[in-house]
Scaffold this motif. Sequence first.
Motif, PDB file in Angstrom:
ATOM      1  N   THR A  76      -2.634   6.899   1.227  1.00  0.00           N
ATOM      2  CA  THR A  76      -1.272   6.433   0.990  1.00  0.00           C
ATOM      3  C   THR A  76      -1.269   4.976   0.538  1.00  0.00           C
ATOM      4  O   THR A  76      -0.549   4.608  -0.384  1.00  0.00           O
ATOM      5  CB  THR A  76      -0.421   6.583   2.262  1.00  0.00           C
ATOM      6  OG1 THR A  76      -0.485   7.938   2.696  1.00  0.00           O
ATOM      7  CG2 THR A  76       1.013   6.192   2.016  1.00  0.00           C
ATOM      8  N   VAL A  77      -2.067   4.158   1.160  1.00  0.00           N
ATOM      9  CA  VAL A  77      -2.149   2.748   0.780  1.00  0.00           C
ATOM     10  C   VAL A  77      -2.679   2.610  -0.637  1.00  0.00           C
ATOM     11  O   VAL A  77      -2.136   1.855  -1.455  1.00  0.00           O
ATOM     12  CB  VAL A  77      -3.022   1.958   1.784  1.00  0.00           C
ATOM     13  CG1 VAL A  77      -3.256   0.543   1.290  1.00  0.00           C
ATOM     14  CG2 VAL A  77      -2.377   1.953   3.148  1.00  0.00           C
ATOM     15  N   GLU A  78      -3.701   3.340  -0.986  1.00  0.00           N
ATOM     16  CA  GLU A  78      -4.244   3.293  -2.345  1.00  0.00           C
ATOM     17  C   GLU A  78      -3.215   3.777  -3.363  1.00  0.00           C
ATOM     18  O   GLU A  78      -3.078   3.209  -4.449  1.00  0.00           O
ATOM     19  CB  GLU A  78      -5.509   4.134  -2.432  1.00  0.00           C
ATOM     20  CG  GLU A  78      -6.674   3.555  -1.671  1.00  0.00           C
ATOM     21  CD  GLU A  78      -7.852   4.500  -1.616  1.00  0.00           C
ATOM     22  OE1 GLU A  78      -7.759   5.619  -2.161  1.00  0.00           O
ATOM     23  OE2 GLU A  78      -8.875   4.126  -1.017  1.00  0.00           O
ATOM     24  N   PHE A  79      -2.481   4.821  -3.009  1.00  0.00           N
ATOM     25  CA  PHE A  79      -1.455   5.352  -3.895  1.00  0.00           C
ATOM     26  C   PHE A  79      -0.361   4.324  -4.136  1.00  0.00           C
ATOM     27  O   PHE A  79       0.075   4.115  -5.273  1.00  0.00           O
ATOM     28  CB  PHE A  79      -0.865   6.637  -3.298  1.00  0.00           C
ATOM     29  CG  PHE A  79       0.230   7.230  -4.132  1.00  0.00           C
ATOM     30  CD1 PHE A  79      -0.067   7.971  -5.262  1.00  0.00           C
ATOM     31  CD2 PHE A  79       1.559   7.060  -3.779  1.00  0.00           C
ATOM     32  CE1 PHE A  79       0.935   8.521  -6.034  1.00  0.00           C
ATOM     33  CE2 PHE A  79       2.574   7.604  -4.547  1.00  0.00           C
ATOM     34  CZ  PHE A  79       2.253   8.332  -5.667  1.00  0.00           C
ATOM     35  N   VAL A  80       0.091   3.658  -3.099  1.00  0.00           N
ATOM     36  CA  VAL A  80       1.149   2.661  -3.213  1.00  0.00           C
ATOM     37  C   VAL A  80       0.704   1.484  -4.074  1.00  0.00           C
ATOM     38  O   VAL A  80       1.488   0.905  -4.812  1.00  0.00           O
ATOM     39  CB  VAL A  80       1.600   2.191  -1.812  1.00  0.00           C
ATOM     40  CG1 VAL A  80       2.478   0.960  -1.879  1.00  0.00           C
ATOM     41  CG2 VAL A  80       2.312   3.313  -1.090  1.00  0.00           C
ATOM     42  N   ILE A  81      -0.568   1.146  -4.023  1.00  0.00           N
ATOM     43  CA  ILE A  81      -1.075   0.026  -4.823  1.00  0.00           C
ATOM     44  C   ILE A  81      -1.301   0.431  -6.278  1.00  0.00           C
ATOM     45  O   ILE A  81      -0.951  -0.296  -7.198  1.00  0.00           O
ATOM     46  CB  ILE A  81      -2.381  -0.517  -4.202  1.00  0.00           C
ATOM     47  CG1 ILE A  81      -2.076  -1.168  -2.850  1.00  0.00           C
ATOM     48  CG2 ILE A  81      -3.053  -1.511  -5.136  1.00  0.00           C
ATOM     49  CD1 ILE A  81      -3.306  -1.547  -2.069  1.00  0.00           C
ATOM     50  N   VAL A  82      -1.855   1.603  -6.519  1.00  0.00           N
ATOM     51  CA  VAL A  82      -2.272   2.001  -7.862  1.00  0.00           C
ATOM     52  C   VAL A  82      -1.148   2.657  -8.670  1.00  0.00           C
ATOM     53  O   VAL A  82      -1.072   2.473  -9.882  1.00  0.00           O
ATOM     54  CB  VAL A  82      -3.496   2.948  -7.771  1.00  0.00           C
ATOM     55  CG1 VAL A  82      -3.865   3.511  -9.114  1.00  0.00           C
ATOM     56  CG2 VAL A  82      -4.670   2.205  -7.161  1.00  0.00           C
ATOM     57  N   PHE A  83      -0.258   3.403  -8.052  1.00  0.00           N
ATOM     58  CA  PHE A  83       0.766   4.159  -8.773  1.00  0.00           C
ATOM     59  C   PHE A  83       1.658   3.293  -9.656  1.00  0.00           C
ATOM     60  O   PHE A  83       1.898   3.636 -10.818  1.00  0.00           O
ATOM     61  CB  PHE A  83       1.608   4.992  -7.793  1.00  0.00           C
ATOM     62  CG  PHE A  83       2.634   5.830  -8.476  1.00  0.00           C
ATOM     63  CD1 PHE A  83       2.258   6.961  -9.193  1.00  0.00           C
ATOM     64  CD2 PHE A  83       3.979   5.490  -8.410  1.00  0.00           C
ATOM     65  CE1 PHE A  83       3.205   7.733  -9.833  1.00  0.00           C
ATOM     66  CE2 PHE A  83       4.929   6.256  -9.052  1.00  0.00           C
ATOM     67  CZ  PHE A  83       4.541   7.388  -9.759  1.00  0.00           C
ATOM     68  N   PRO A  84       2.203   2.158  -9.183  1.00  0.00           N
ATOM     69  CA  PRO A  84       3.033   1.334 -10.077  1.00  0.00           C
ATOM     70  C   PRO A  84       2.281   0.826 -11.307  1.00  0.00           C
ATOM     71  O   PRO A  84       2.850   0.737 -12.393  1.00  0.00           O
ATOM     72  CB  PRO A  84       3.479   0.169  -9.192  1.00  0.00           C
ATOM     73  CG  PRO A  84       3.347   0.671  -7.812  1.00  0.00           C
ATOM     74  CD  PRO A  84       2.209   1.632  -7.815  1.00  0.00           C
TER      75      PRO A  84
END
Length: 176
Positions: free
Chosen positions: A19-27
């Motif tokens: 989840t943390v990686e997704f929040v950082i990379v998705f934008p």
Amino acid sequence: MWGLTKISRFFRKEEANATVEFVIVFPLIVMIFVAAFETAMLLTRQVMMERSLDSAVRYLRLTSDVTVTHDAIRDNICENTPILINCQESLLLDLRVIDQDTYNLPDYHTLCVDRSGTVTPANQFHAGADNQLMLIRTCALVDRILPISGLGLDLTRDDTGAIHITAATVFVNEPE
């Protein structure tokens, strides 16, 4: 002591790493996708305008006794460029004779119309005579789809944020 062990246990858990990686990379991925989409739309408009200008010039060269007016050429280009929104209001033409002794050309960055209708600099529209070398330029204002797109692109914009897309071609007036 009890609170310290709870905090240390919290930091050792690995359940939310994805989840943390997704929040950082998705934008970042979304911004890259939007910038690529916006660039593709601008290039599509540019290519279609260039092709429409070439088609209009071909019509001018091959058809004798054509009345050359700004509005007639603009209408021809707008008919063949459906992706330009408000083409009749946002497209500007400049047709001029090129002096074959000096071959001085105007600055191609400066021709465009702003939202208030002011042309900078004042354009010319001279049909020319037989066997004269002619330069025709077009400029259209195009709005960006999203304000965050186009980051880092050095595109010519006016005060309202509209992007200028231009096309130009040279032709010789055929003798009758």
